[in-house]
Design an enzyme around this catalytic site. Sequence first.
Site, mmCIF file in Angstrom:
data_model
loop_
_atom_site.group_PDB
_atom_site.id
_atom_site.type_symbol
_atom_site.label_atom_id
_atom_site.label_comp_id
_atom_site.label_asym_id
_atom_site.label_seq_id
_atom_site.Cartn_x
_atom_site.Cartn_y
_atom_site.Cartn_z
ATOM 1 N N LYS A 13 -1.945 -9.368 -14.509
ATOM 2 C CA LYS A 13 -2.705 -8.315 -15.200
ATOM 3 C C LYS A 13 -1.810 -7.428 -16.064
ATOM 4 C CE LYS A 13 -4.715 -6.029 -11.875
ATOM 5 N NZ LYS A 13 -4.162 -6.753 -10.719
ATOM 6 N N ARG A 88 -11.194 -0.608 -8.824
ATOM 7 C CA ARG A 88 -10.839 -1.516 -7.738
ATOM 8 C C ARG A 88 -11.839 -1.453 -6.596
ATOM 9 N NH1 ARG A 88 -4.923 -1.813 -8.961
ATOM 10 N NH2 ARG A 88 -3.880 -3.136 -7.464
ATOM 11 N N ARG A 127 8.515 -12.167 -7.366
ATOM 12 C CA ARG A 127 8.497 -11.203 -8.471
ATOM 13 C C ARG A 127 9.586 -10.141 -8.303
ATOM 14 N NH1 ARG A 127 2.991 -8.074 -10.117
ATOM 15 N NH2 ARG A 127 3.163 -6.965 -8.147
ATOM 16 N N ARG A 138 9.623 -4.877 -5.635
ATOM 17 C CA ARG A 138 8.796 -3.715 -5.335
ATOM 18 C C ARG A 138 8.556 -3.675 -3.834
ATOM 19 N NH1 ARG A 138 3.518 -3.768 -9.175
ATOM 20 N NH2 ARG A 138 2.559 -3.192 -7.203
ATOM 21 N N ARG A 149 -2.301 -6.705 0.800
ATOM 22 C CA ARG A 149 -2.886 -6.352 -0.503
ATOM 23 C C ARG A 149 -3.915 -7.394 -0.929
ATOM 24 N NH1 ARG A 149 2.053 -6.136 -3.992
ATOM 25 N NH2 ARG A 149 0.715 -5.579 -5.745
HETATM 26 P P1 AMP Z 1 -0.875 -2.246 -9.031
HETATM 27 O O1 AMP Z 1 0.365 -1.947 -9.798
HETATM 28 O O2 AMP Z 1 -2.103 -2.280 -9.916
HETATM 29 O O3 AMP Z 1 -0.745 -3.465 -8.169
HETATM 30 O O4 AMP Z 1 -1.119 -1.000 -8.037
HETATM 31 C C1 AMP Z 1 -0.181 -0.677 -7.034
HETATM 32 C C2 AMP Z 1 -0.817 0.194 -5.973
HETATM 33 O O5 AMP Z 1 -1.327 1.399 -6.571
HETATM 34 C C3 AMP Z 1 -2.019 -0.427 -5.283
HETATM 35 O O6 AMP Z 1 -1.647 -1.304 -4.228
HETATM 36 C C4 AMP Z 1 -2.729 0.833 -4.767
HETATM 37 O O7 AMP Z 1 -2.075 1.382 -3.647
HETATM 38 C C5 AMP Z 1 -2.537 1.805 -5.926
HETATM 39 N N1 AMP Z 1 -3.640 1.669 -6.909
HETATM 40 C C6 AMP Z 1 -3.560 1.229 -8.193
HETATM 41 N N2 AMP Z 1 -4.767 1.257 -8.798
HETATM 42 C C7 AMP Z 1 -5.641 1.718 -7.864
HETATM 43 C C8 AMP Z 1 -7.050 1.962 -7.859
HETATM 44 N N3 AMP Z 1 -7.818 1.719 -8.950
HETATM 45 N N4 AMP Z 1 -7.602 2.453 -6.719
HETATM 46 C C9 AMP Z 1 -6.858 2.709 -5.630
HETATM 47 N N5 AMP Z 1 -5.540 2.485 -5.564
HETATM 48 C C10 AMP Z 1 -4.923 1.989 -6.662
#
Ligand code: AMP
Length: 201
Positions: A13, A88, A127, A138, A149
């Site tokens: 993404k 989400r 990654r 990360r 996740r």
């Molecule tokens: P990502 O980089 O999109 O994988 O996001 C990393 C982390 O940020 C996720 O595992 C959540 O803990 C938090 N996060 C990101 N976007 C959201 C969202 N729309 N709602 C809730 N938590 C989020």
Amino acid sequence: MRVVLLGPPGAGKGTQAQIIAARLGVPAISTGDIFRANVSGQTELGQQAKTYMDAGDLVPDAITVAMVKDRLAEPDAKGGFLLDGFPRTIAQAEQLRESLADLGQELRRVLELVVDEEELVRRLSGRRVVVDGQMVQRDDDKPETVRHRLQVYREQTAPLSGFYESEGLLSRIDAIGEVEEVTARALKALGVDDAGQPSSD
Ligand code: AMP
């Protein structure tokens, strides 16, 4: 052009969001990136989000939705945006629809990047990201957190696919293949050519 990019962790993404947004001439807005910037900046929002992120859980809707509303109110998002990692949950999707309706706006399309789970685990465990010039893993890409996740995705985020399908907004994109191939499929689904202009066919 207001677009949502949906897909499990590891589907690509972030990479696709940057490329597609640049072609469309709109900002790519990643809630994960905004949260991470707040965690490194040790802001109050970062402190609120960190525990959830470290555990691989979603940050509560109230915190996330308020943050996105503020971001969408910034001038660069007035003419369009590409959302990466938001919504989400169904509740977030409903609140997004309401906020846009208040502004007389609506989503043009939701692109769902589709990758099978075996490939996701493979991609995520390998990654690495650049932090202060160093390649690091990360914290939330550690194997135990990755599994959690993916489970959170299945339970809380995957239902959005049906939600947007019933609104006639969903395009499923096969996200296996070279980055450029996946971008080409996404642009086609948006009805634009390589330069982000409406395509003639
Ligand atoms: P990502 O980089 O999109 O994988 O996001 C990393 C982390 O940020 C996720 O595992 C959540 O803990 C938090 N996060 C990101 N976007 C959201 C969202 N729309 N709602 C809730 N938590 C989020």
